[in-house]
Design a protein around this motif. Structure first.
Motif, mmCIF file in Angstrom:
data_model
loop_
_atom_site.group_PDB
_atom_site.id
_atom_site.type_symbol
_atom_site.label_atom_id
_atom_site.label_comp_id
_atom_site.label_asym_id
_atom_site.label_seq_id
_atom_site.Cartn_x
_atom_site.Cartn_y
_atom_site.Cartn_z
ATOM 1 N N ILE A 11 22.682 42.773 115.463
ATOM 2 C CA ILE A 11 23.242 42.362 114.174
ATOM 3 C C ILE A 11 23.164 40.847 114.054
ATOM 4 O O ILE A 11 23.691 40.119 114.903
ATOM 5 N N GLY A 12 22.526 40.367 112.988
ATOM 6 C CA GLY A 12 22.555 38.958 112.643
ATOM 7 C C GLY A 12 23.628 38.748 111.588
ATOM 8 O O GLY A 12 23.541 39.295 110.489
ATOM 9 N N VAL A 13 24.660 37.965 111.914
ATOM 10 C CA VAL A 13 25.817 37.761 111.042
ATOM 11 C C VAL A 13 25.792 36.340 110.489
ATOM 12 O O VAL A 13 25.381 35.405 111.190
ATOM 13 N N GLN A 14 26.234 36.177 109.265
ATOM 14 C CA GLN A 14 26.356 34.851 108.669
ATOM 15 C C GLN A 14 27.794 34.633 108.173
ATOM 16 O O GLN A 14 28.492 35.588 107.855
ATOM 17 N N GLU A 15 28.186 33.372 108.136
ATOM 18 C CA GLU A 15 29.489 32.907 107.630
ATOM 19 C C GLU A 15 30.678 33.294 108.509
ATOM 20 O O GLU A 15 31.816 33.340 108.038
ATOM 21 N N ALA A 16 30.470 33.539 109.766
ATOM 22 C CA ALA A 16 31.564 33.972 110.637
ATOM 23 C C ALA A 16 32.313 32.767 111.193
ATOM 24 O O ALA A 16 31.736 31.940 111.913
ATOM 25 N N LEU A 17 33.594 32.661 110.866
ATOM 26 C CA LEU A 17 34.459 31.709 111.534
ATOM 27 C C LEU A 17 34.839 32.259 112.914
ATOM 28 O O LEU A 17 34.645 33.441 113.201
ATOM 29 N N ARG A 65 28.853 25.706 113.213
ATOM 30 C CA ARG A 65 27.761 24.798 112.865
ATOM 31 C C ARG A 65 28.155 23.318 112.876
ATOM 32 O O ARG A 65 27.292 22.446 112.738
ATOM 33 N N GLU A 66 29.451 23.018 113.031
ATOM 34 C CA GLU A 66 29.904 21.630 112.967
ATOM 35 C C GLU A 66 29.687 20.915 114.304
ATOM 36 O O GLU A 66 29.329 21.523 115.310
ATOM 37 N N LYS A 67 29.936 19.592 114.303
ATOM 38 C CA LYS A 67 29.725 18.778 115.501
ATOM 39 C C LYS A 67 30.556 19.267 116.679
ATOM 40 O O LYS A 67 30.145 19.178 117.829
ATOM 41 N N ASN A 68 31.757 19.763 116.372
ATOM 42 C CA ASN A 68 32.654 20.233 117.433
ATOM 43 C C ASN A 68 32.489 21.722 117.722
ATOM 44 O O ASN A 68 33.340 22.334 118.363
ATOM 45 N N SER A 69 31.405 22.320 117.231
ATOM 46 C CA SER A 69 31.106 23.751 117.394
ATOM 47 C C SER A 69 32.047 24.638 116.597
ATOM 48 O O SER A 69 32.083 25.854 116.791
ATOM 49 N N TRP A 74 18.946 32.144 125.231
ATOM 50 C CA TRP A 74 19.246 31.930 123.822
ATOM 51 C C TRP A 74 19.567 30.460 123.592
ATOM 52 O O TRP A 74 19.860 29.713 124.524
ATOM 53 N N ARG A 75 19.517 30.055 122.343
ATOM 54 C CA ARG A 75 19.925 28.708 121.972
ATOM 55 C C ARG A 75 20.271 28.679 120.486
ATOM 56 O O ARG A 75 19.854 29.543 119.711
ATOM 57 N N GLN A 76 21.053 27.665 120.128
ATOM 58 C CA GLN A 76 21.384 27.407 118.730
ATOM 59 C C GLN A 76 20.908 26.007 118.384
ATOM 60 O O GLN A 76 21.119 25.063 119.152
ATOM 61 N N SER A 77 20.271 25.874 117.221
ATOM 62 C CA SER A 77 19.742 24.587 116.783
ATOM 63 C C SER A 77 20.174 24.310 115.355
ATOM 64 O O SER A 77 20.440 25.234 114.571
ATOM 65 N N ALA A 78 20.212 23.023 115.024
ATOM 66 C CA ALA A 78 20.449 22.626 113.640
ATOM 67 C C ALA A 78 19.142 22.701 112.860
ATOM 68 O O ALA A 78 18.078 22.377 113.388
ATOM 69 N N LEU A 79 19.236 23.146 111.617
ATOM 70 C CA LEU A 79 18.081 23.090 110.731
ATOM 71 C C LEU A 79 18.085 21.706 110.079
ATOM 72 O O LEU A 79 18.643 21.489 109.007
ATOM 73 N N TRP A 106 17.275 16.932 104.515
ATOM 74 C CA TRP A 106 16.566 17.660 103.478
ATOM 75 C C TRP A 106 17.411 17.977 102.238
ATOM 76 O O TRP A 106 17.074 18.856 101.461
ATOM 77 N N GLY A 107 18.563 17.301 102.078
ATOM 78 C CA GLY A 107 19.332 17.477 100.852
ATOM 79 C C GLY A 107 20.519 18.402 100.944
ATOM 80 O O GLY A 107 21.290 18.504 99.982
ATOM 81 N N ASN A 108 20.699 19.102 102.068
ATOM 82 C CA ASN A 108 21.874 19.969 102.186
ATOM 83 C C ASN A 108 23.083 19.145 102.629
ATOM 84 O O ASN A 108 22.986 18.280 103.489
ATOM 85 N N ARG A 109 24.244 19.435 102.035
ATOM 86 C CA ARG A 109 25.452 18.679 102.340
ATOM 87 C C ARG A 109 26.199 19.236 103.556
ATOM 88 O O ARG A 109 26.975 18.532 104.190
ATOM 89 N N THR A 110 25.991 20.506 103.835
ATOM 90 C CA THR A 110 26.648 21.135 104.981
ATOM 91 C C THR A 110 25.599 21.468 106.045
ATOM 92 O O THR A 110 24.441 21.745 105.723
ATOM 93 N N PRO A 111 25.984 21.443 107.305
ATOM 94 C CA PRO A 111 25.026 21.779 108.360
ATOM 95 C C PRO A 111 24.547 23.224 108.226
ATOM 96 O O PRO A 111 25.302 24.111 107.831
ATOM 97 N N ARG A 112 23.308 23.416 108.577
ATOM 98 C CA ARG A 112 22.716 24.759 108.628
ATOM 99 C C ARG A 112 22.123 24.958 110.008
ATOM 100 O O ARG A 112 21.558 24.018 110.596
ATOM 101 N N VAL A 113 22.237 26.172 110.538
ATOM 102 C CA VAL A 113 21.820 26.414 111.919
ATOM 103 C C VAL A 113 20.950 27.656 112.016
ATOM 104 O O VAL A 113 20.897 28.487 111.094
ATOM 105 N N VAL A 114 20.294 27.763 113.149
ATOM 106 C CA VAL A 114 19.543 28.961 113.498
ATOM 107 C C VAL A 114 19.882 29.317 114.936
ATOM 108 O O VAL A 114 19.977 28.446 115.800
#
Length: 302
Positions: free
Chosen positions: A82-88, A110-114, A133-138, A150-158
């Motif tokens: 399962i790939g989940v998005q928006e999970a706190l 996705r924030e600096k403090n994880s 596995w790894r997590q990276s910032a887009l 690239w114009g996004n105001r909030t961090p985006r990750v993969v």
């Protein structure tokens, strides 16, 4: 478990007769796909909608109202991946409890403090063995947590992971992401970064995500161009549902609306069945998005 009432072998396409077959919504306690035996692999992409504070008591967005509905859906479906998005963080914990002891999660906020929203990958550890596995910032600096470009105001990750299928011995890559909802430039540049991730591995890839754009736009073309990735909705041998919009926003499901949540895969990953799950419980939605589900099989390695 029982599924939708229409036979699963029926494939709905543009060539279908004018009179469309009637599809019933999955009944209470039923599943669209449910547990799947090997070599089939049940995959889900699901934006679960982050928890918001200070909502009115009857707001369908209230997390405490949606929790039992989401538990019922996940208990019925039991995808292996399962790939989940928006999970706190607390939502991630809830999902892991709802799925059961077999399941593990990869990824953090996705924030600096994880902290903040994440795109975790959940997997059935009895079926899949995580290799790395790894997590990276887009962003232009993918190794810098919380970075934006690239114009996004909030961090985006993969989040990307290599798994070994315990049943077949096949290794594959899973990629999960959530593209920006405001910046077209960010979505396009992010799609280019995702292409690089797919091209960098020798393994077949399954990509899940909320791409915040319809399946006829430039980011979609960037990902599927030259046959790098194939949309499992288009390639599936059978459709279990009609082509519902994947962002009903707690309203009634509607056909042929924007399909912004996708499951993509490299050639050689065969999509056997797919569906857009519009299950509601007593009229309530577990999320403002619908889960997208597919059963895939991997071509045997040479």
């Amino acid at each position: 478990m029982t599924g939708i009432t229409t036979p699963r072998s029926k494939h709905f396409s543009a060539l279908a007769p004018e009179r469309e077959p009637r599809l019933a919504f999955p009944s209470r306690g039923s599943s669209l796909i449910g547990p799947v035996d090997a070599p089939g692999l049940h995959v889900m992409s699901y934006n679960i909608r982050r928890r918001l504070p200070k909502l009115l008591p009857r707001n369908p967005d209230l997390w405490r109202h949606r929790q039992p509905l989401m538990r019922r859906l996940l208990t019925a479906e039991q995808p292996a991946l399962i790939g989940v998005q928006e999970a706190l963080f607390t939502q991630k914990q809830f999902l892991q409890r709802a799925l059961g002891e077999r399941y593990r999660a990869l990824g953090h906020g996705r924030e600096k403090n994880s902290g903040g929203e994440g795109c975790p990958i959940f997997y059935d550890s009895h079926r899949l063995e995580m290799v790395e596995w790894r997590q990276s910032a887009l962003s232009e600096t993918p190794t810098v947590a919380g970075s934006v470009s690239w114009g996004n105001r909030t961090p985006r990750v993969v989040v990307e992971a290599i798994f070994r299928d315990r049943a077949t011995g096949i290794h594959f890559q899973a990629v999960n992401t959530h593209l920006d909802h405001r910046s077209r430039t960010s979505r396009l540049r992010s799609a280019d970064a995702l292409r690089n991730i797919v091209q960098a591995t020798p393994h077949p890839t399954i990509m899940t995500g909320d791409f915040n754009t319809d399946a006829d736009t430039h980011p979609y073309a960037e990902l599927t161009g030259n046959g790098l990735l194939i949309d499992t909705w288009n390639s599936a041998e059978a459709h279990l549902t009609q082509e519902w919009g994947t962002f009903p926003n707690y309203g009634p499901p509607k056909r042929n609306r924007k399909r912004i949540d996708w499951i993509l895969a490299t050639p050689g990953v065969v999509a056997k069945r797919t569906g857009i799950n519009v299950t509601r419980y007593e009229g309530g939605w577990p999320s403002d998005h619908t889960p997208v589900q597919a059963v895939v099989r991997f071509a045997e390695p040479r």
